[in-house]
Design an enzyme around this catalytic site. Structure first.
Site, PDB file in Angstrom:
ATOM      1  N   CYS A  61      -0.003  -1.676  -6.292  1.00 53.63           N
ATOM      2  CA  CYS A  61      -0.606  -1.092  -5.091  1.00 53.63           C
ATOM      3  C   CYS A  61      -2.131  -1.021  -5.161  1.00 53.63           C
ATOM      4  O   CYS A  61      -2.802  -0.990  -4.129  1.00 53.63           O
ATOM      5  CB  CYS A  61      -0.067   0.328  -4.894  1.00 53.63           C
ATOM      6  SG  CYS A  61       1.718   0.417  -4.785  1.00 53.63           S
ATOM      7  N   GLU A  99       8.059  -2.940  -1.547  1.00 50.28           N
ATOM      8  CA  GLU A  99       7.464  -1.618  -1.301  1.00 50.28           C
ATOM      9  C   GLU A  99       6.015  -1.635  -1.745  1.00 50.28           C
ATOM     10  O   GLU A  99       5.664  -2.283  -2.732  1.00 50.28           O
ATOM     11  CB  GLU A  99       8.282  -0.575  -2.081  1.00 50.28           C
ATOM     12  CG  GLU A  99       7.733   0.819  -2.055  1.00 50.28           C
ATOM     13  CD  GLU A  99       6.788   1.095  -3.228  1.00 50.28           C
ATOM     14  OE1 GLU A  99       5.936   1.988  -3.064  1.00 50.28           O
ATOM     15  OE2 GLU A  99       6.880   0.430  -4.268  1.00 50.28           O
ATOM     16  N   ARG A 145       3.993  11.394   0.651  1.00 49.48           N
ATOM     17  CA  ARG A 145       3.771  10.084   0.020  1.00 49.48           C
ATOM     18  C   ARG A 145       4.271   9.003   0.977  1.00 49.48           C
ATOM     19  O   ARG A 145       5.455   8.719   1.050  1.00 49.48           O
ATOM     20  CB  ARG A 145       4.510  10.012  -1.311  1.00 49.48           C
ATOM     21  CG  ARG A 145       4.275   8.745  -2.098  1.00 49.48           C
ATOM     22  CD  ARG A 145       4.990   8.847  -3.443  1.00 49.48           C
ATOM     23  NE  ARG A 145       4.971   7.608  -4.177  1.00 49.48           N
ATOM     24  CZ  ARG A 145       4.038   7.250  -5.048  1.00 49.48           C
ATOM     25  NH1 ARG A 145       3.036   8.059  -5.301  1.00 49.48           N
ATOM     26  NH2 ARG A 145       4.108   6.108  -5.678  1.00 49.48           N
ATOM     27  N   ARG A 147       4.807   5.283   2.178  1.00 45.28           N
ATOM     28  CA  ARG A 147       4.985   3.971   1.582  1.00 45.28           C
ATOM     29  C   ARG A 147       5.487   3.008   2.658  1.00 45.28           C
ATOM     30  O   ARG A 147       6.198   3.404   3.579  1.00 45.28           O
ATOM     31  CB  ARG A 147       6.011   3.998   0.446  1.00 45.28           C
ATOM     32  CG  ARG A 147       5.739   5.042  -0.612  1.00 45.28           C
ATOM     33  CD  ARG A 147       4.418   4.891  -1.261  1.00 45.28           C
ATOM     34  NE  ARG A 147       4.462   3.889  -2.319  1.00 45.28           N
ATOM     35  CZ  ARG A 147       3.437   3.569  -3.070  1.00 45.28           C
ATOM     36  NH1 ARG A 147       2.272   4.136  -2.886  1.00 45.28           N
ATOM     37  NH2 ARG A 147       3.559   2.667  -4.002  1.00 45.28           N
TER      38      ARG A 147
END
Length: 188
Positions: A61, A99, A145, A147
């Site tokens: 990420c 993801e 969070r 995502r």
């Protein structure tokens, strides 16, 4: 470590291969799941990966995160996506779940999302046009969070279903965890 492994196991799946470049992560993964991940996705011989029906991957990420330099595919870690594409091209799994951070959808003025979408499509997979952004908080996890999940289905298997996700209201608070029945704190 192993979020996809746990989720897919709970659905009756079996993990046949894993990879993580971080040695400590590999050790934890092996301890938790009795499966030693390979070290480097970009150098591993993909022909040695056992057959599988679904590829689940959270690729690095940092190249796409607002918290980083946002170098995207100019960062070596950003190119792990293309290593995943090589695995997909060789093994042709039925389904793919990818993801990453929410910012991947708007990174480089949306070009990163377009690049991912284009490559997945060219590999012969349907991928949703709009990114699916999920927040752990909406699934009864007390953490904010966000995502992005990219759900892909091999084109010969039909279209992707129309997916809708409903928010879940948290039923427990921190107070429920740290205070006992008499109203006293369990921890000091």
């Amino acid at each position: 470590i192993g979020g996809f492994h746990v989720a897919m196991s709970q659905l009756g799946g079996e993990c046949v291969w894993a990879c993580d470049i971080d040695e400590k992560c590999r050790n934890v993964y092996e301890k938790n799941f009795n499966l030693k991940p390979e070290k480097d996705l970009t150098t591993f011989d993909i022909e040695n990966i056992p057959d599988f029906d679904m590829l689940c991957a959270g690729f690095p990420c940092q190249p796409f995160s607002k918290a980083g330099a946002q170098l995207g595919f100019e960062d070596d870690r950003g190119n792990v996506f293309f290593a995943l594409c090589r695995i997909i091209k060789h093994h042709k799994p039925k389904y793919i779940v990818l993801e990453n951070v929410k910012n991947i959808t708007s990174h480089d003025k949306g070009n990163t999302w377009k690049t991912i979408h284009h490559h997945v499509n060219e590999l012969g997979y349907h991928i949703q046009d709009k990114p699916i952004v999920l927040n752990a908080l909406d699934f009864n996890v007390p953490q904010y969070r966000e995502r992005v999940f990219m759900l892909c289905k091999r084109k010969d298997l039909g279209e992707l279903p129309d997916l809708k996700f409903e928010k879940v209201v948290l039923t427990q608070t921190v107070k429920d965890v740290i205070v006992n029945d008499e109203g006293n704190a369990k921890f000091k």
